[in-house]
Design an enzyme around this catalytic site. Sequence first.
Site, PDB file in Angstrom:
ATOM      1  N   LYS A 293      -2.790   4.503 -19.761  1.00  0.00           N
ATOM      2  CA  LYS A 293      -1.974   4.653 -18.638  1.00  0.00           C
ATOM      3  C   LYS A 293      -1.477   3.011 -18.018  1.00  0.00           C
ATOM      4  O   LYS A 293      -0.400   2.619 -17.864  1.00  0.00           O
ATOM      5  CB  LYS A 293      -2.336   5.484 -17.545  1.00  0.00           C
ATOM      6  CG  LYS A 293      -1.349   5.165 -16.173  1.00  0.00           C
ATOM      7  CD  LYS A 293      -1.848   5.919 -15.017  1.00  0.00           C
ATOM      8  CE  LYS A 293      -2.496   4.786 -13.999  1.00  0.00           C
ATOM      9  NZ  LYS A 293      -2.704   5.195 -12.724  1.00  0.00           N
TER      10      LYS A 293
ATOM     11  N   ARG B 233       2.056   1.778  -6.789  1.00  0.00           N
ATOM     12  CA  ARG B 233       1.960   0.337  -6.619  1.00  0.00           C
ATOM     13  C   ARG B 233       2.711  -0.584  -7.922  1.00  0.00           C
ATOM     14  O   ARG B 233       3.262  -1.630  -7.795  1.00  0.00           O
ATOM     15  CB  ARG B 233       0.718  -0.237  -6.155  1.00  0.00           C
ATOM     16  CG  ARG B 233       0.479   0.387  -4.700  1.00  0.00           C
ATOM     17  CD  ARG B 233      -1.074  -0.458  -4.558  1.00  0.00           C
ATOM     18  NE  ARG B 233      -1.586   0.107  -3.337  1.00  0.00           N
ATOM     19  CZ  ARG B 233      -1.173  -0.707  -2.225  1.00  0.00           C
ATOM     20  NH1 ARG B 233      -0.422  -1.585  -2.050  1.00  0.00           N
ATOM     21  NH2 ARG B 233      -1.633  -0.042  -0.999  1.00  0.00           N
TER      22      ARG B 233
ATOM     23  N   CYS C 147       0.851  -1.916   2.814  1.00  0.00           N
ATOM     24  CA  CYS C 147       0.630  -3.331   2.468  1.00  0.00           C
ATOM     25  C   CYS C 147       0.448  -3.955   4.157  1.00  0.00           C
ATOM     26  O   CYS C 147       1.572  -4.130   4.502  1.00  0.00           O
ATOM     27  CB  CYS C 147       1.670  -4.134   1.518  1.00  0.00           C
ATOM     28  SG  CYS C 147       1.252  -3.582  -0.269  1.00  0.00           S
TER      29      CYS C 147
ATOM     30  N   LEU D 140       0.065 -12.427  -4.425  1.00  0.00           N
ATOM     31  CA  LEU D 140      -0.089 -13.378  -5.702  1.00  0.00           C
ATOM     32  C   LEU D 140       0.685 -13.130  -6.714  1.00  0.00           C
ATOM     33  O   LEU D 140       1.384 -14.122  -7.342  1.00  0.00           O
ATOM     34  CB  LEU D 140      -1.664 -12.857  -6.467  1.00  0.00           C
ATOM     35  CG  LEU D 140      -2.895 -13.248  -5.594  1.00  0.00           C
ATOM     36  CD1 LEU D 140      -4.140 -12.661  -6.583  1.00  0.00           C
ATOM     37  CD2 LEU D 140      -2.963 -14.736  -5.295  1.00  0.00           C
TER      38      LEU D 140
ATOM     39  N   ILE E 161     -14.518  -5.703  -6.827  1.00  0.00           N
ATOM     40  CA  ILE E 161     -13.030  -5.735  -7.167  1.00  0.00           C
ATOM     41  C   ILE E 161     -12.315  -5.151  -6.019  1.00  0.00           C
ATOM     42  O   ILE E 161     -11.318  -5.946  -5.551  1.00  0.00           O
ATOM     43  CB  ILE E 161     -12.760  -4.805  -8.426  1.00  0.00           C
ATOM     44  CG1 ILE E 161     -13.657  -5.220  -9.745  1.00  0.00           C
ATOM     45  CG2 ILE E 161     -11.282  -5.074  -8.721  1.00  0.00           C
ATOM     46  CD1 ILE E 161     -13.504  -6.669  -9.820  1.00  0.00           C
TER      47      ILE E 161
END
Length: 429
Positions: A22, A102, A126, A135, A338
């Site tokens: 995916k 997202r 967000c 970023l 992460i």
Amino acid sequence: MDRIKIIGGNELRGTIPISGAKNAALPLMIAALLTDETLILDNVPRLADVALLQRILGNHGVDIMAAGKRPGDHEYQGQTLHISAKTIVDTTAPYDLVSKMRASFWVIAPLVARMHEAKVSLPGGCAIGTRPVDLLIMALEKLGAEITIDGGYVIAKAPGGLKGATIAFPKVTVSGTHVAVMAAALAKGTTIIDNAACEPEIVDVADCLNKMGAKITGAGTPRITIEGVAKLHGARHTVLPDRIETGTYAMAVAMAGGEVQLSGARPELLQAALDVLTQAGATITVNNDGIKVARNGAGISPVTVTTAPFPGFPTDLQAQLMALMTRAKGASHITETIFENRFMHVQELARFGAKISLDGETATIDGVERLRGAPVMATDLRASVSLVIAALAAEGETMVNRIYHLDRGFERLEEKLSACGANIERISG
């Protein structure tokens, strides 16, 4: 709403074919926006997220045809998509679609690269200052795009086209690397991406773009160099196998016991996870058809793991490993580096009788002798499958609710497990 019912206690024996990844299929589909010719993608998994992205691309005027199975294809052979973005009719990606996934925000890169403008809704949820898209926006600005944010939309304009630049990411970002590579493919001049993500899916997308005429070197290393070209053409590309699905089923076998061939799996895509499974007591054998995973009789040993960018232990397998460690003989420790808030599955695993304590970003799992089936609720994609893994070894019946999360990332999970002896079924309604 569909649910999955599992009665635990059965070992797993048989073969599970691994679907296309995916996390490669989605950016590959988005990359089709970079050319007015047809991109043919083979081995695309049949997932809710793929179907949603087809809708999103259709909103831009992209024509997508799904071809049927070819002679000799196995039952779970991924679909072939013929994607044609000959004419882009709309450079706006609306909130009602982007908010559902997202990754759909990434369409901003090929749209501004090819059409010199894009208007894409910020992904849902967000908060300003901590947005994952910051970023991505930085990368586009480095390439010369003029960015404004208005009414919840990111508006990108590059009237004279994008221009090559050096992009140094302050931290490793998979989404940022995907966006930078796609945008730079059509930029004028040379782009250098420093601190680039090294994930196999980045390499897969770069390989496909090179087939389309891009000039990308260094994918899979922290420095990627892109020589921009004026135009990309059509190509045919096969999506690489899903390393997260591979690791998930490997952990399911380690949990339930038995022996399963993971057909089509590529061990080099998840060596860190396979090493952890070996440490936990599973037997991993690499063969011509993929990977064989077995745990016959031996108990589950505790492990200490910290998630890390590739080639480290993937964050997308953290929840599954935690489920496995609930049955280990001793205490395990898992540190998540992460993502924030990636321990939402802890509360649901506790419903099985698991003993898990949290201290910041580290979870300590004290293994228990037995788990007991319970009604549980999926909170996100990876958490949902951890509940399935726990249920496979739990006594009695487990009902997993809100499984639409599962359908986003696992192709016919209940069928693949059932074929190997699991007592699992989907209940509609």
